[in-house]
Design a protein around this motif. Structure first.
Motif, PDB file in Angstrom:
ATOM      1  N   GLY A 126       0.802  -1.216   0.000  1.00 18.02           N
ATOM      2  CA  GLY A 126       0.000   0.000   0.000  1.00 18.02           C
ATOM      3  C   GLY A 126       0.832   1.261   0.000  1.00 18.02           C
ATOM      4  O   GLY A 126       0.325   2.343  -0.274  1.00 18.02           O
ATOM      5  N   SER A 127       2.133   1.139   0.286  1.00 16.72           N
ATOM      6  CA  SER A 127       2.967   2.343   0.391  1.00 16.72           C
ATOM      7  C   SER A 127       3.757   2.645  -0.882  1.00 16.72           C
ATOM      8  O   SER A 127       4.205   3.778  -1.069  1.00 16.72           O
ATOM      9  CB  SER A 127       3.933   2.212   1.567  1.00 16.72           C
ATOM     10  OG  SER A 127       4.898   1.202   1.338  1.00 16.72           O
ATOM     11  N   TYR A 128       3.946   1.646  -1.734  1.00 14.68           N
ATOM     12  CA  TYR A 128       4.868   1.827  -2.861  1.00 14.68           C
ATOM     13  C   TYR A 128       4.241   1.617  -4.239  1.00 14.68           C
ATOM     14  O   TYR A 128       4.832   1.997  -5.254  1.00 14.68           O
ATOM     15  CB  TYR A 128       6.042   0.849  -2.724  1.00 14.68           C
ATOM     16  CG  TYR A 128       5.628  -0.606  -2.647  1.00 14.68           C
ATOM     17  CD1 TYR A 128       5.348  -1.339  -3.801  1.00 14.68           C
ATOM     18  CD2 TYR A 128       5.499  -1.245  -1.428  1.00 14.68           C
ATOM     19  CE1 TYR A 128       4.956  -2.660  -3.743  1.00 14.68           C
ATOM     20  CE2 TYR A 128       5.105  -2.572  -1.353  1.00 14.68           C
ATOM     21  CZ  TYR A 128       4.832  -3.275  -2.498  1.00 14.68           C
ATOM     22  OH  TYR A 128       4.434  -4.583  -2.436  1.00 14.68           O
ATOM     23  N   GLU A 129       3.061   1.030  -4.321  1.00 11.73           N
ATOM     24  CA  GLU A 129       2.509   0.647  -5.618  1.00 11.73           C
ATOM     25  C   GLU A 129       2.316   1.843  -6.552  1.00 11.73           C
ATOM     26  O   GLU A 129       2.623   1.768  -7.752  1.00 11.73           O
ATOM     27  CB  GLU A 129       1.172  -0.087  -5.414  1.00 11.73           C
ATOM     28  CG  GLU A 129       1.304  -1.452  -4.787  1.00 11.73           C
ATOM     29  CD  GLU A 129       1.338  -1.412  -3.260  1.00 11.73           C
ATOM     30  OE1 GLU A 129       1.278  -2.488  -2.642  1.00 11.73           O
ATOM     31  OE2 GLU A 129       1.433  -0.304  -2.689  1.00 11.73           O
ATOM     32  N   THR A 130       1.801   2.941  -6.024  1.00 15.47           N
ATOM     33  CA  THR A 130       1.562   4.123  -6.866  1.00 15.47           C
ATOM     34  C   THR A 130       2.873   4.703  -7.367  1.00 15.47           C
ATOM     35  O   THR A 130       3.004   5.055  -8.552  1.00 15.47           O
ATOM     36  CB  THR A 130       0.774   5.182  -6.085  1.00 15.47           C
ATOM     37  OG1 THR A 130      -0.492   4.643  -5.681  1.00 15.47           O
ATOM     38  CG2 THR A 130       0.529   6.423  -6.942  1.00 15.47           C
ATOM     39  N   ALA A 131       3.865   4.795  -6.483  1.00 19.04           N
ATOM     40  CA  ALA A 131       5.173   5.322  -6.880  1.00 19.04           C
ATOM     41  C   ALA A 131       5.832   4.430  -7.918  1.00 19.04           C
ATOM     42  O   ALA A 131       6.456   4.915  -8.869  1.00 19.04           O
ATOM     43  CB  ALA A 131       6.071   5.475  -5.663  1.00 19.04           C
ATOM     44  N   HIS A 132       5.702   3.115  -7.771  1.00 25.13           N
ATOM     45  CA  HIS A 132       6.269   2.192  -8.750  1.00 25.13           C
ATOM     46  C   HIS A 132       5.566   2.336 -10.102  1.00 25.13           C
ATOM     47  O   HIS A 132       6.212   2.252 -11.164  1.00 25.13           O
ATOM     48  CB  HIS A 132       6.149   0.758  -8.249  1.00 25.13           C
ATOM     49  CG  HIS A 132       7.188   0.393  -7.243  1.00 25.13           C
ATOM     50  ND1 HIS A 132       7.366  -0.897  -6.786  1.00 25.13           N
ATOM     51  CD2 HIS A 132       8.121   1.133  -6.584  1.00 25.13           C
ATOM     52  CE1 HIS A 132       8.357  -0.929  -5.904  1.00 25.13           C
ATOM     53  NE2 HIS A 132       8.819   0.305  -5.764  1.00 25.13           N
ATOM     54  N   ALA A 133       4.261   2.538 -10.072  1.00 23.61           N
ATOM     55  CA  ALA A 133       3.526   2.724 -11.320  1.00 23.61           C
ATOM     56  C   ALA A 133       4.020   3.981 -12.040  1.00 23.61           C
ATOM     57  O   ALA A 133       4.179   3.990 -13.269  1.00 23.61           O
ATOM     58  CB  ALA A 133       2.032   2.825 -11.036  1.00 23.61           C
ATOM     59  N   LEU A 134       4.290   5.020 -11.270  1.00 24.39           N
ATOM     60  CA  LEU A 134       4.782   6.274 -11.840  1.00 24.39           C
ATOM     61  C   LEU A 134       6.192   6.126 -12.384  1.00 24.39           C
ATOM     62  O   LEU A 134       6.469   6.477 -13.539  1.00 24.39           O
ATOM     63  CB  LEU A 134       4.746   7.364 -10.758  1.00 24.39           C
ATOM     64  CG  LEU A 134       5.337   8.733 -11.131  1.00 24.39           C
ATOM     65  CD1 LEU A 134       4.442   9.430 -12.154  1.00 24.39           C
ATOM     66  CD2 LEU A 134       5.501   9.597  -9.875  1.00 24.39           C
ATOM     67  N   ALA A 135       7.109   5.596 -11.557  1.00 24.59           N
ATOM     68  CA  ALA A 135       8.534   5.584 -11.904  1.00 24.59           C
ATOM     69  C   ALA A 135       8.917   4.422 -12.806  1.00 24.59           C
ATOM     70  O   ALA A 135       9.770   4.579 -13.689  1.00 24.59           O
ATOM     71  CB  ALA A 135       9.366   5.543 -10.621  1.00 24.59           C
ATOM     72  N   ARG A 136       8.314   3.265 -12.619  1.00 25.04           N
ATOM     73  CA  ARG A 136       8.725   2.078 -13.375  1.00 25.04           C
ATOM     74  C   ARG A 136       7.916   1.867 -14.646  1.00 25.04           C
ATOM     75  O   ARG A 136       8.448   1.399 -15.656  1.00 25.04           O
ATOM     76  CB  ARG A 136       8.601   0.828 -12.498  1.00 25.04           C
ATOM     77  CG  ARG A 136       9.567   0.777 -11.325  1.00 25.04           C
ATOM     78  CD  ARG A 136       9.373  -0.525 -10.574  1.00 25.04           C
ATOM     79  NE  ARG A 136      10.345  -0.671  -9.487  1.00 25.04           N
ATOM     80  CZ  ARG A 136      10.472  -1.765  -8.748  1.00 25.04           C
ATOM     81  NH1 ARG A 136       9.682  -2.806  -8.978  1.00 25.04           N
ATOM     82  NH2 ARG A 136      11.364  -1.837  -7.780  1.00 25.04           N
ATOM     83  N   GLN A 137       6.632   2.202 -14.565  1.00 30.60           N
ATOM     84  CA  GLN A 137       5.742   1.905 -15.684  1.00 30.60           C
ATOM     85  C   GLN A 137       5.322   3.149 -16.460  1.00 30.60           C
ATOM     86  O   GLN A 137       4.661   3.046 -17.498  1.00 30.60           O
ATOM     87  CB  GLN A 137       4.501   1.163 -15.172  1.00 30.60           C
ATOM     88  CG  GLN A 137       4.843  -0.131 -14.438  1.00 30.60           C
ATOM     89  CD  GLN A 137       3.686  -0.645 -13.594  1.00 30.60           C
ATOM     90  OE1 GLN A 137       2.525  -0.335 -13.862  1.00 30.60           O
ATOM     91  NE2 GLN A 137       4.001  -1.421 -12.562  1.00 30.60           N
ATOM     92  N   GLY A 138       5.698   4.312 -15.945  1.00 32.56           N
ATOM     93  CA  GLY A 138       5.360   5.548 -16.636  1.00 32.56           C
ATOM     94  C   GLY A 138       3.880   5.868 -16.646  1.00 32.56           C
ATOM     95  O   GLY A 138       3.391   6.587 -17.542  1.00 32.56           O
ATOM     96  N   VAL A 139       3.151   5.365 -15.672  1.00 35.65           N
ATOM     97  CA  VAL A 139       1.711   5.629 -15.603  1.00 35.65           C
ATOM     98  C   VAL A 139       1.468   7.126 -15.421  1.00 35.65           C
ATOM     99  O   VAL A 139       2.130   7.790 -14.608  1.00 35.65           O
ATOM    100  CB  VAL A 139       1.067   4.841 -14.453  1.00 35.65           C
ATOM    101  CG1 VAL A 139      -0.392   5.250 -14.254  1.00 35.65           C
ATOM    102  CG2 VAL A 139       1.170   3.346 -14.721  1.00 35.65           C
ATOM    103  N   GLN A 140       0.548   7.659 -16.173  1.00 29.96           N
ATOM    104  CA  GLN A 140       0.180   9.070 -16.064  1.00 29.96           C
ATOM    105  C   GLN A 140      -1.113   9.197 -15.250  1.00 29.96           C
ATOM    106  O   GLN A 140      -2.110   8.527 -15.554  1.00 29.96           O
ATOM    107  CB  GLN A 140      -0.036   9.665 -17.457  1.00 29.96           C
ATOM    108  CG  GLN A 140       1.208   9.646 -18.331  1.00 29.96           C
ATOM    109  CD  GLN A 140       2.304  10.531 -17.784  1.00 29.96           C
ATOM    110  OE1 GLN A 140       2.086  11.711 -17.499  1.00 29.96           O
ATOM    111  NE2 GLN A 140       3.500   9.966 -17.637  1.00 29.96           N
TER     112      GLN A 140
END
Length: 619
Positions: free
Chosen positions: A63-77
C-alpha cells in the motif's frame, strides 16, 4: 534434517498476521496482566488504527509503494485529477524527520498560523524513524524499526539547539542507557545449513581482537590453515605496511578493499575473509568487499593494529561511540515534532514522557488544524504554476490536486525526477545517482530471555544467515519507559542487516539495486521462516521452543534505506558545489528539497540540517 514449517511454528496465527486486528486487540486488552495498569483511554486506544502496533510486513509495506512504482517504473500518467479548494502556505512531500522539521522551521519563519499539509505514502509518520510497539505480553515492549542513534557529539550547534528546543537532554539520555547492540555479551554463531553444524562461540566479537578468547577460534568450522591464520591476524602487532611509501600506504588505506587487504596483506585465506563479509551489513548497508580499509576500520572492523600509526588515524576518523537513544529510536523525535505541530494528537507530552505517550492518529488531518499530516497519500506531481505550486497525489485510488504557496520535497532523490519533471536534466541525473542502500530490521518478540541468559549471550553475529546480527534490545529504559525485565518477561530481539548483492565485481550502484530487488521480492513468510530457523538453531539448545516462544514478528523492509554516501573505492573527489547531492538539492521556483540524500549522509542530524536549508531557500 531441516524442520518443517509446522515444526518451526509457521502455522501460529500470531506471527502470520500482517497486522493486529481490532478484535484481537480487544481480546488482548481483556487478558492483560494486572502488572500493567492501563487507563480507560489507553484500553480504548488499543482498538484504534495505531500503526506502531502493526506487525508483519512494515517499512515499505503493502500500500505504500505501488503508486510510486507505477509512476517511476511503468510511466503511468495520473491524468484528470480532481481539483479541490484546499490551499496551503506549504505542502511537504514526506513525513520523515526532514519533512516534519521543515514544517516546524517554516512556522518559525512565516508564523504559527501558517497552513501546512504534510503528505506521506506510508500509513505512519517518521520515515525510517519507525516505532515498533508490542503489546502481546503483559506489558508494552518497544523497539525501533529503522534509524535509532543520536550521534550527538558530532551534531552541529544548530542541530543541538534544535534538539534542546524539543526538550531533549541528549546527555541525560546517553547516561541512562545500558545497551550495546549485543556487544556486552557478544557471540558468533555458525549455522548448520552453511557450515555443516550449529556452533555457538560465546564471548567472541567480530569487532575486536578477541585476545581473551583467542583459543575459541579452534572451534570454528574452518580448515587448520584458516584457524591458524585467523589467530595470527588477531595476535600479531606487526605493521604490514612497513616499508611502503606514503603514496603506497594511502593507496592501501583508501583504494584497497577491506577484503583484499585481509587476503593480500594479512594472508587470510578466502574462507576466513568470508567471515567478515556481513559485518557492516546493518551498520552501513555496504559489504566489506566494497569498502576501503579506512572505511571498514572506521566501522569497527579489526585491522588497525596491523597498519601502524595509520591505524590510529583511520580509527580516529570514526564517529564517536557515544550516542543517545530513545526506547523507540528516533521515532521519538518524529513524535515530539508531531506534538509540536498538532498538539491535540497528544496533549501535554514532553521529551521526558514521549516514550509512553498515547497518540491519537485521528487528529492528524482534521479540517481546523493549522498543520495537517495526511498519511497513505502518494504524491505523483509537483509543479510550479505562476506564484504557486500545484501538487497532485493519490489516496484511496483517487487522484487529487491541491495548491500552495511553497512546497518542500522531503522524499528521496530518486523519485523526485518523476514527481517534478520540470527539473533540468543535469539535476535529474544527479538525483538518480544517489541509489539508496537497502536496509532490513526485523523485530521478534519472545516470551523471555531465559535461553540467552543461559547461554551467556546478549546477541550473536551470524555470518551465514540473511540477517547479519541478532541482539536483545534491553537497556534503553528512558523517558518514562521502565520495563521490568525479569526472567519471565517478554523481550524484543532485533535482527538487522541487508540482502546480498547479486555479484561483488559489479559497480556499487548495480550492487545496491540488485540487493534492493532481492529484498523487495521477499515475502513476509520468507523472513518469518528465517528468524524461526535462526532462533531454533541458536537458542533451541538452551530450551527455546521456536513453535511456542515467539509472540510477534515485525519486518521493517526498507528497500530504499540508507542515503548514498560517497565511497572511497567508487566515487571521485568532487569540487565544492559539484557533487551529485549538491546539484540534486537545488530549488526550482517555489519548490525546495530536503532529505538525507541532499547531504549524502544517512544520519538524522543530516535530515534536520537539510530541512533548515530548504526552508531558508523559500522566499
Amino acid at each position: 534434517m531441516k524442520k518443517s514449517d509446522e515444526q518451526l511454528g509457521m502455522n501460529k496465527s500470531i506471527a502470520r498476521r500482517d497486522f493486529i486486528q481490532a478484535t484481537a486487540l480487544t481480546s488482548l486488552g481483556l487478558m492483560l496482566s494486572t502488572s500493567c495498569v492501563f487507563t480507560n483511554k489507553e484500553k480504548e486506544s488499543l482498538v484504534k488504527d495505531y500503526p506502531p502496533l502493526k506487525t508483519g510486513m512494515r517499512g515499505s509495506h503493502d500500500g505504500s509503494y505501488e503508486t510510486a512504482h507505477a509512476l517511476a517504473r511503468q510511466g503511468v500518467q495520473f491524468k484528470n485529477p480532481v481539483d479541490t479548494d484546499e490551499y496551503y502556505d506549504l505542502i511537504i512531500v514526506g513525513a520523515g524527520i526532514s519533512g516534519l522539521t521543515a514544517a516546524y522551521e517554516y512556522r518559525k519563519k512565516f508564523g504559527d498560523e501558517s497552513k501546512i499539509l504534510i503528505l506521506d505514502n506510508h500509513d505512519d509518520f517518521g520515515g525510517h524513524a519507525k516505532r515498533n510497539e508490542f503489546d502481546q505480553s503483559s506489558c508494552m515492549r518497544l523497539s525501533w524499526g529503522g534509524t535509532m542513534n543520536l550521534e550527538y557529539t558530532s551534531f552541529s550547534q544548530p542541530v543541538l539547539d534544535f534538539i534542546a528546543e524539543l526538550g531533549i537532554d541528549v546527555n541525560a539520555l546517553h547516561k541512562k542507557i545500558k545497551f550495546d547492540y549485543g556487544n556486552d555479551k557478544p557471540a558468533i554463531w555458525f549455522d548448520k545449513d552453511t557450515f555443516g553444524e550449529n556452533i555457538l562461540i560465546p564471548g567472541f566479537s567480530m569487532y575486536s581482537r578477541n585476545e581473551d578468547v583467542i583459543d575459541q577460534i579452534d572451534k570454528f568450522p574452518l580448515s587448520e590453515q584458516g584457524i591458524e591464520a585467523l589467530k595470527a591476524f588477531y595476535t600479531k602487532d606487526d605493521n604490514v605496511l612497513e616499508g611502503l611509501s606514503e603514496k603506497e600506504i594511502e593507496n592501501v588505506l583508501y583504494k584497497t578493499s577491506y577484503t583484499d587487504f585481509l587476503e593480500q596483506h594479512c594472508q587470510l585465506p578466502k574462507e576466513v575473509v568470508e567471515l567478515f563479509i556481513k559485518a557492516t551489513d546493518g551498520y552501513w548497508g555496504v559489504q566489506p568487499h566494497s569498502l576501503s580499509v579506512a572505511e571498514a576500520v572506521s566501522a569497527w572492523l579489526p585491522g588497525d593494529h596491523r597498519i601502524g600509526e595509520s591505524g590510529k588515524e583511520v580509527r580516529g576518523n570514526n564517529e564517536s561511540e557515544e550516542v543517545a537513544m530513545f526506547p523507540d529510536g528516533n521515532a521519538s523525535i518524529a513524535r515530539l515534532l508531531v506534538c509540536s505541530l498538532i498538539p491535540d494528537v497528544c496533549p501535554e507530552t514532553t521529551a521526558k514522557t514521549i516514550a509512553m505517550a498515547e497518540f491519537d492518529y485521528s487528529k492528524l488531518d482534521l479540517p481546523n488544524n493549522a498543520t495537517k499530516i495526511r498519511l497513505s497519500s502518494t504524491v505523483v506531481n509537483a509543479k510550479n504554476e505562476a506564484n504557486e505550486v500545484a501538487v497532485t497525489y493519490v489516496k484511496n485510488g483517487k487522484t487529487i490536486r491541491i495548491r500552495s504557496k511553497h512546497s518542500v520535497l522531503a522524499c528521496y532523490h530518486a523519485i523526485i525526477p518523476h514527481i517534478c519533471p520540470e527539473l533540468p536534466d543535469h539535476q535529474k541525473k544527479a538525483q538518480q545517482y544517489q541509489v539508496k542502500h537497502p536496509m532490513l530490521v526485523t523485530n521478534v518478540l519472545v516470551k523471555n530471555s531465559t535461553a540467552l541468559d543461559a547461554l551467556g549471550i546478549s546477541g550473536a553475529y551470524c555470518p551465514g544467515r540473511m540477517h547479519a546480527k541478532v541482539f536483545m534490545t534491553k537497556g534503553v529504559n528512558t523517558v518514562g519507559y521502565q520495563p521490568d525485565y525479569n526472567k519471565d518477561e517478554a523481550v524484543p530481539l532485533m535482527f538487522w542487516g541487508m540482502m546480498e548483492p547479486p555479484a561483488r565485481d559489479i559497480p556499487i550502484h548495480a550492487q545496491l539495486r540488485g540487493a534492493r530487488m532481492t529484498l523487495f521480492q521477499k515475502k513476509f513468510e520468507d523472513f518469518e521462516r528465517e528468524v524461526r530457523t535462526v532462533l531454533d538453531g541458536l537458542l533451541g539448545p538452551a530450551g527455546f521452543d521456536v513453535a511456542e516462544d515467539i509472540l510477534a514478528i515485525t519486518v521493517n523492509r526498507w528497500s530504499h534505506g540508507y542515503s548514498y554516501s560517497y565511497l572511497d573505492l567508487w566515487d571521485k573527489k568532487y569540487k565544492l558545489s559539484e557533487a551529485p547531492h549538491e546539484i540534486a538539492r537545488q530549488p526550482i521556483g517555489n519548490i525546495s528539497i530536503a532529505n538525507c540524500d541532499a547531504a549524502a549522509s544517512a544520519y538524522s542530524q543530516a535530515a534536520i540540517e537539510e530541512a533548515f536549508r530548504a526552508v531558508r531557500e523559500l522566499k
